[in-house]
Enzyme design. Structure first.
Site, PDB file in Angstrom:
ATOM      1  N   ALA A 167       0.817  -1.227   0.000  1.00  0.00           N
ATOM      2  CA  ALA A 167       0.000   0.000   0.000  1.00  0.00           C
ATOM      3  C   ALA A 167       0.844   1.269   0.000  1.00  0.00           C
ATOM      4  O   ALA A 167       0.316   2.351  -0.210  1.00  0.00           O
ATOM      5  CB  ALA A 167      -0.930  -0.005   1.216  1.00  0.00           C
ATOM      6  N   GLY A 194       2.207   3.441  -5.534  1.00  0.00           N
ATOM      7  CA  GLY A 194       1.628   2.966  -6.790  1.00  0.00           C
ATOM      8  C   GLY A 194       0.178   2.512  -6.723  1.00  0.00           C
ATOM      9  O   GLY A 194      -0.679   3.191  -6.162  1.00  0.00           O
ATOM     10  N   ARG A 249       6.151  -2.203   3.624  1.00  0.00           N
ATOM     11  CA  ARG A 249       7.445  -2.278   4.317  1.00  0.00           C
ATOM     12  C   ARG A 249       7.825  -0.953   4.950  1.00  0.00           C
ATOM     13  O   ARG A 249       8.604  -0.911   5.872  1.00  0.00           O
ATOM     14  CB  ARG A 249       8.546  -2.688   3.333  1.00  0.00           C
ATOM     15  CG  ARG A 249       8.560  -4.161   3.008  1.00  0.00           C
ATOM     16  CD  ARG A 249       9.551  -4.454   1.901  1.00  0.00           C
ATOM     17  NE  ARG A 249       9.194  -3.716   0.690  1.00  0.00           N
ATOM     18  CZ  ARG A 249       9.955  -3.595  -0.384  1.00  0.00           C
ATOM     19  NH1 ARG A 249      11.149  -4.128  -0.405  1.00  0.00           N
ATOM     20  NH2 ARG A 249       9.541  -2.937  -1.442  1.00  0.00           N
ATOM     21  N   TYR A 298      10.373 -12.528 -14.081  1.00  0.00           N
ATOM     22  CA  TYR A 298       9.215 -11.699 -13.730  1.00  0.00           C
ATOM     23  C   TYR A 298       7.948 -12.328 -14.320  1.00  0.00           C
ATOM     24  O   TYR A 298       6.934 -12.476 -13.631  1.00  0.00           O
ATOM     25  CB  TYR A 298       9.387 -10.255 -14.235  1.00  0.00           C
ATOM     26  CG  TYR A 298       8.185  -9.399 -13.928  1.00  0.00           C
ATOM     27  CD1 TYR A 298       7.859  -9.070 -12.609  1.00  0.00           C
ATOM     28  CD2 TYR A 298       7.336  -8.958 -14.941  1.00  0.00           C
ATOM     29  CE1 TYR A 298       6.731  -8.329 -12.318  1.00  0.00           C
ATOM     30  CE2 TYR A 298       6.207  -8.208 -14.658  1.00  0.00           C
ATOM     31  CZ  TYR A 298       5.909  -7.888 -13.347  1.00  0.00           C
ATOM     32  OH  TYR A 298       4.784  -7.160 -13.054  1.00  0.00           O
ATOM     33  N   LYS A 358       4.499 -13.929 -12.523  1.00  0.00           N
ATOM     34  CA  LYS A 358       3.112 -13.525 -12.793  1.00  0.00           C
ATOM     35  C   LYS A 358       2.286 -14.668 -13.392  1.00  0.00           C
ATOM     36  O   LYS A 358       1.081 -14.751 -13.169  1.00  0.00           O
ATOM     37  CB  LYS A 358       3.091 -12.278 -13.690  1.00  0.00           C
ATOM     38  CG  LYS A 358       3.632 -11.020 -12.978  1.00  0.00           C
ATOM     39  CD  LYS A 358       2.777 -10.665 -11.740  1.00  0.00           C
ATOM     40  CE  LYS A 358       3.203  -9.374 -11.082  1.00  0.00           C
ATOM     41  NZ  LYS A 358       2.320  -9.001  -9.948  1.00  0.00           N
ATOM     42  N   GLY A 361      -1.553  -3.977 -18.102  1.00  0.00           N
ATOM     43  CA  GLY A 361      -0.389  -3.755 -18.981  1.00  0.00           C
ATOM     44  C   GLY A 361       0.419  -2.619 -18.384  1.00  0.00           C
ATOM     45  O   GLY A 361       0.672  -2.599 -17.175  1.00  0.00           O
TER      46      GLY A 361
HETATM   47  C1  8X3 Z   1       3.813  -4.857 -15.703  1.00  0.00           C
HETATM   48  C2  8X3 Z   1       3.467  -4.912 -17.130  1.00  0.00           C
HETATM   49  O1  8X3 Z   1       4.330  -5.174 -19.536  1.00  0.00           O
HETATM   50  O2  8X3 Z   1       5.869  -4.241 -17.911  1.00  0.00           O
HETATM   51  O3  8X3 Z   1       3.509  -5.988 -14.992  1.00  0.00           O
HETATM   52  O4  8X3 Z   1       5.316  -6.562 -17.833  1.00  0.00           O
HETATM   53  S1  8X3 Z   1       4.806  -5.238 -18.136  1.00  0.00           S
END
Ligand code: 8X3
Length: 250
Positions: free
Chosen positions: A11, A14, A35, A150, A154, A181
């Site tokens: 929180a 962003g 944090r 990354y 996700k 996005g």
């Molecule tokens: C963020 C979107 O496109 O930079 O999760 O992976 S992107």
């Protein structure tokens, strides 16, 4: 929405920050997790409704359970968990990427989200109600170069969301995910280790989503009737077609 108890992780900046503000404007009470204590205090001072601040790192399993299994009585009936905490660290091919970056992403984006969820489940199952919304990404729908870990994190959020929805189906708990996005936050600056020029190029000419845009859609996901579940939602800037194709203004 009035007096509903909403937990927001990450929180202190962003999307998490904007989500807390939007829900507070609609009368919800917020459990703000992050944090950085000073940031949470600053956010709390701006909110219209009551908040409870919990300072911990989602990667610290013991801290997560200590904080969330011992909520004060007034706060223990959590209505909605918004699993927002997470980040991208580094933008490198597998061969040269840093193992510290990998650990940060897998431990935070995946394991941290799982710990927080598990810590809050007993109360939701007992109450036979609750709503869990996970912040995925289009990086959890398609893989792009230099984003293997990354994207893996996700994709894992997507899989965990689907599994959780199956496991909690009989308990009356909603589970959904939102997959944004490009969102204009500190995201790219963190990914590029503070390189602001490089980060700005990511958003150039694209009219990226704002954190508020995402927060408003999360609010919508919570406001639909109780018999409706927005299970999987991809949110893009109009100028972005997918992770690869964007119509940038020159
Ligand atoms: C963020 C979107 O496109 O930079 O999760 O992976 S992107």
């Amino acid at each position: 929405m009035k007096d509903k108890i909403i937990v927001v992780t990450g929180a202190s900046s962003g999307i998490g920050w904007a989500t807390a503000e939007v829900f507070s404007q609609h009368g919800a009470k917020l459990i703000l997790c992050g944090r950085r204590k000073e940031k949470l205090e600053l956010l709390a001072s701006k909110l219209k409704t009551k908040s409870l601040l919990l300072t911990y790192d989602v990667r610290d399993r013991r801290a997560v359970f200590e904080a969330l299994e011992n909520l004060p009585k007034e706060w223990e009936n959590v209505d909605v968990l918004i699993n927002n905490a997470g980040n991208a660290h580094g933008f490198d091919p597998v061969q040269t990427a840093s193992l510290e970056d990998w650990d940060a992403m897998i431990d935070g984006n995946v394991k941290g989200l799982m710990y927080v969820t598990k810590a809050l489940l007993p109360q939701m199952i007992k109450a036979k109600k609750g709503h869990i919304i996970n912040l995925g990404s289009i990086a959890g729908k398609e893989v792009y170069p230099n984003g293997s870990v990354y994207c893996s994190s996700k994709f894992a959020v997507d899989a965990f969301t689907q599994g959780l929805r199956l496991d909690l189906n009989k308990d009356g708990i909603k589970v959904g995910a939102i997959h944004p996005g490009l969102v204009k936050t500190e995201f790219s600056k963190v990914r590029f280790k503070g390189d602001g020029d490089r980060a700005n190029k990511v958003y150039a000419g694209i009219e990226a989503l704002s954190a508020q845009d995402v927060a408003n859609v999360i609010l919508y996901m919570v406001q639909v009737p109780s018999c409706v579940n927005v299970a999987d939602l991809v949110l893009l800037p109009t100028r972005q077609a997918n992770a690869y194709v964007s119509n940038r203004k020159s």
